[in-house]
Design a protein around this motif. Structure first.
Motif, short mmCIF file in Angstrom:
data_model
loop_
_atom_site.label_atom_id
_atom_site.label_comp_id
_atom_site.label_asym_id
_atom_site.label_seq_id
_atom_site.Cartn_x
_atom_site.Cartn_y
_atom_site.Cartn_z
N ASP A 55 0.82 -1.22 0.00
CA ASP A 55 0.00 0.00 0.00
C ASP A 55 0.85 1.27 0.00
O ASP A 55 0.33 2.38 0.08
CB ASP A 55 -0.97 0.01 1.19
CG ASP A 55 -0.27 -0.07 2.53
OD1 ASP A 55 0.98 -0.16 2.57
OD2 ASP A 55 -0.97 -0.06 3.57
N GLN A 56 2.18 1.12 -0.08
CA GLN A 56 3.06 2.28 -0.17
C GLN A 56 3.93 2.24 -1.43
O GLN A 56 4.93 2.94 -1.53
CB GLN A 56 3.94 2.40 1.08
CG GLN A 56 3.15 2.74 2.33
CD GLN A 56 4.02 3.13 3.51
OE1 GLN A 56 5.07 3.73 3.37
NE2 GLN A 56 3.56 2.78 4.70
N MET A 57 3.53 1.41 -2.37
CA MET A 57 4.25 1.32 -3.64
C MET A 57 3.78 2.46 -4.56
O MET A 57 2.64 2.46 -5.02
CB MET A 57 3.98 -0.03 -4.31
CG MET A 57 4.56 -0.16 -5.71
SD MET A 57 6.33 0.15 -5.83
CE MET A 57 6.98 -1.26 -4.95
N VAL A 58 4.63 3.43 -4.76
CA VAL A 58 4.31 4.58 -5.60
C VAL A 58 4.69 4.26 -7.04
O VAL A 58 5.86 4.03 -7.35
CB VAL A 58 5.05 5.84 -5.11
CG1 VAL A 58 4.77 7.02 -6.05
CG2 VAL A 58 4.63 6.18 -3.68
N ARG A 59 3.70 4.25 -7.90
CA ARG A 59 3.91 3.92 -9.31
C ARG A 59 2.92 4.68 -10.16
O ARG A 59 1.76 4.82 -9.78
CB ARG A 59 3.74 2.42 -9.53
CG ARG A 59 3.88 1.99 -10.98
CD ARG A 59 3.79 0.49 -11.12
NE ARG A 59 4.10 0.07 -12.48
CZ ARG A 59 4.23 -1.19 -12.86
NH1 ARG A 59 4.05 -2.18 -11.99
NH2 ARG A 59 4.52 -1.48 -14.11
N GLY A 60 3.35 5.18 -11.29
CA GLY A 60 2.43 5.91 -12.14
C GLY A 60 3.03 6.30 -13.48
O GLY A 60 4.10 5.82 -13.86
N THR A 61 2.34 7.17 -14.18
CA THR A 61 2.79 7.67 -15.48
C THR A 61 2.58 9.17 -15.54
O THR A 61 1.74 9.73 -14.83
CB THR A 61 2.01 7.02 -16.64
OG1 THR A 61 0.63 7.40 -16.54
CG2 THR A 61 2.12 5.50 -16.60
N VAL A 62 3.33 9.82 -16.40
CA VAL A 62 3.14 11.25 -16.63
C VAL A 62 3.58 11.56 -18.05
O VAL A 62 4.54 10.99 -18.56
CB VAL A 62 3.96 12.10 -15.62
CG1 VAL A 62 5.45 11.79 -15.71
CG2 VAL A 62 3.72 13.60 -15.84
N ILE A 63 2.83 12.44 -18.70
CA ILE A 63 3.23 12.94 -20.01
C ILE A 63 3.90 14.28 -19.79
O ILE A 63 3.26 15.25 -19.39
CB ILE A 63 2.03 13.09 -20.96
CG1 ILE A 63 1.38 11.72 -21.21
CG2 ILE A 63 2.47 13.70 -22.29
CD1 ILE A 63 0.16 11.77 -22.10
N LEU A 64 5.20 14.34 -20.03
CA LEU A 64 5.94 15.58 -19.83
C LEU A 64 5.56 16.58 -20.91
O LEU A 64 5.51 16.23 -22.09
CB LEU A 64 7.45 15.31 -19.86
CG LEU A 64 7.97 14.33 -18.81
CD1 LEU A 64 9.47 14.12 -18.99
CD2 LEU A 64 7.68 14.85 -17.40
N PRO A 65 5.29 17.83 -20.53
CA PRO A 65 4.83 18.84 -21.50
C PRO A 65 5.75 19.00 -22.70
O PRO A 65 5.30 19.25 -23.81
CB PRO A 65 4.78 20.12 -20.66
CG PRO A 65 4.66 19.68 -19.25
CD PRO A 65 5.37 18.37 -19.16
N HIS A 66 7.06 18.86 -22.47
CA HIS A 66 8.03 19.06 -23.54
C HIS A 66 8.77 17.78 -23.91
O HIS A 66 9.80 17.83 -24.58
CB HIS A 66 9.03 20.15 -23.14
CG HIS A 66 8.37 21.43 -22.73
ND1 HIS A 66 7.73 22.26 -23.64
CD2 HIS A 66 8.21 22.00 -21.51
CE1 HIS A 66 7.22 23.30 -22.98
NE2 HIS A 66 7.50 23.16 -21.70
N GLY A 67 8.23 16.64 -23.47
CA GLY A 67 8.86 15.37 -23.79
C GLY A 67 10.19 15.19 -23.08
O GLY A 67 10.61 16.03 -22.29
N THR A 68 10.86 14.09 -23.39
CA THR A 68 12.15 13.81 -22.75
C THR A 68 13.32 14.17 -23.66
O THR A 68 14.48 14.12 -23.23
CB THR A 68 12.28 12.31 -22.41
OG1 THR A 68 12.21 11.55 -23.63
CG2 THR A 68 11.17 11.87 -21.47
N GLY A 69 13.02 14.52 -24.91
CA GLY A 69 14.09 14.81 -25.85
C GLY A 69 14.63 13.57 -26.53
O GLY A 69 15.54 13.64 -27.34
N LYS A 70 14.06 12.44 -26.19
CA LYS A 70 14.50 11.18 -26.76
C LYS A 70 13.47 10.66 -27.75
O LYS A 70 12.27 10.74 -27.50
CB LYS A 70 14.69 10.14 -25.63
CG LYS A 70 15.14 8.78 -26.10
CD LYS A 70 15.30 7.83 -24.92
CE LYS A 70 15.72 6.44 -25.39
NZ LYS A 70 15.87 5.48 -24.25
N GLN A 71 13.95 10.14 -28.88
CA GLN A 71 13.05 9.52 -29.84
C GLN A 71 12.64 8.16 -29.31
O GLN A 71 13.47 7.26 -29.16
CB GLN A 71 13.76 9.37 -31.19
CG GLN A 71 14.01 10.69 -31.90
CD GLN A 71 12.72 11.37 -32.31
OE1 GLN A 71 12.34 12.39 -31.74
NE2 GLN A 71 12.03 10.82 -33.28
#
Length: 232
Positions: A55-71
């Motif tokens: 119940d303390q496992m922090v996991r998720g996703t996020v779309i970075l506004p400017h991306g990561t710069g990686k293809q």
């Protein structure tokens, strides 16, 4: 651990005792990123959680506004019309059992894997290969879905998956040295917003314990967490 001469030269420019503002930390990291390639800017967030507790496992996703710069090279495992949908959305590799067999044979030339639910029986065979690399499709991160077109679009746009490690730290790339500081700030804010929203109700005390930013080849710079919201 022995560091390179470049790392040592960069480290002397960073005050390890200082808590930098977010803007100053990013300026400092970019200044000491002297490699001949466009170094990634990485962030480490130490959380006040116990990852051993489910119940303390922090996991998720996020779309970075400017991306990561990686293809991002996206691999989609699907059948029929979903294959066409994935190709139309820009997936780099698309297939079904043939892709599964190829991965089983050692092929790993991709950065993200998306699968439709009906293919998970086959994809399950890849757990030992994809799991340790953080590439196993998972419904919680939106990579097991029939909406493969949107999933491919999100992955290409800079969607990142993250999870706390056994030491209570979340690591992620937030851009490249070539990014303007303002874009790195936007990406970090988006990431931290998600981290804060994911705070487990059972986590007591201080949740965000420390923030550190670094480049691929450079030393870490500590950030005063109170300046993240103030950065411009």
């Amino acid at each position: 651990m022995k560091h390179s001469r470049r790392y040592q030269d960069s480290a002397v420019k960073i005050d390890r005792r200082r808590m930098y503002t977010l803007n100053d930390a990013l300026e400092a990291v970019r200044e000491v990123a002297t490699a001949k390639f466009d170094e990634s800017i990485d962030m480490a967030v130490r959380l006040g959680v116990d990852p051993r507790k489910a119940d303390q496992m922090v996991r998720g996703t996020v779309i970075l506004p400017h991306g990561t710069g990686k293809q991002i090279r996206v691999c989609v495992i699907a059948k029929g019309e979903k294959e066409k949908e994935a190709k139309d959305a820009g997936a780099d590799y698309v297939g079904s059992e043939d892709i599964v067999e190829k991965i089983q044979g050692g092929w790993l030339e991709f950065d993200s894997v998306i699968a439709t639910p009906d293919m998970m029986g086959q994809v399950g065979k890849l757990g030992r290969i994809l799991g340790p690399r953080g590439l196993m499709p998972n419904p919680k991160t939106g990579t097991v879905t029939f909406d493969v077109g949107q999933a491919v679009t999100d992955a290409k746009a800079g969607k990142i998956d993250f999870r706390v490690d056994k030491y209570g730290i979340v690591h992620t790339a937030v851009g490249k040295k070539s990014f303007e500081v303002a874009k790195l700030v936007d990406n970090i804010r988006a990431f931290m917003d998600v981290i804060n929203r994911l705070r487990p109700s059972t986590a007591k005390g201080i949740y965000i314990k420390s923030l550190t930013v670094s480049s691929t080849m450079g030393p870490g710079v500590r950030i005063d967490k109170n300046t993240v919201a103030e950065a411009v």
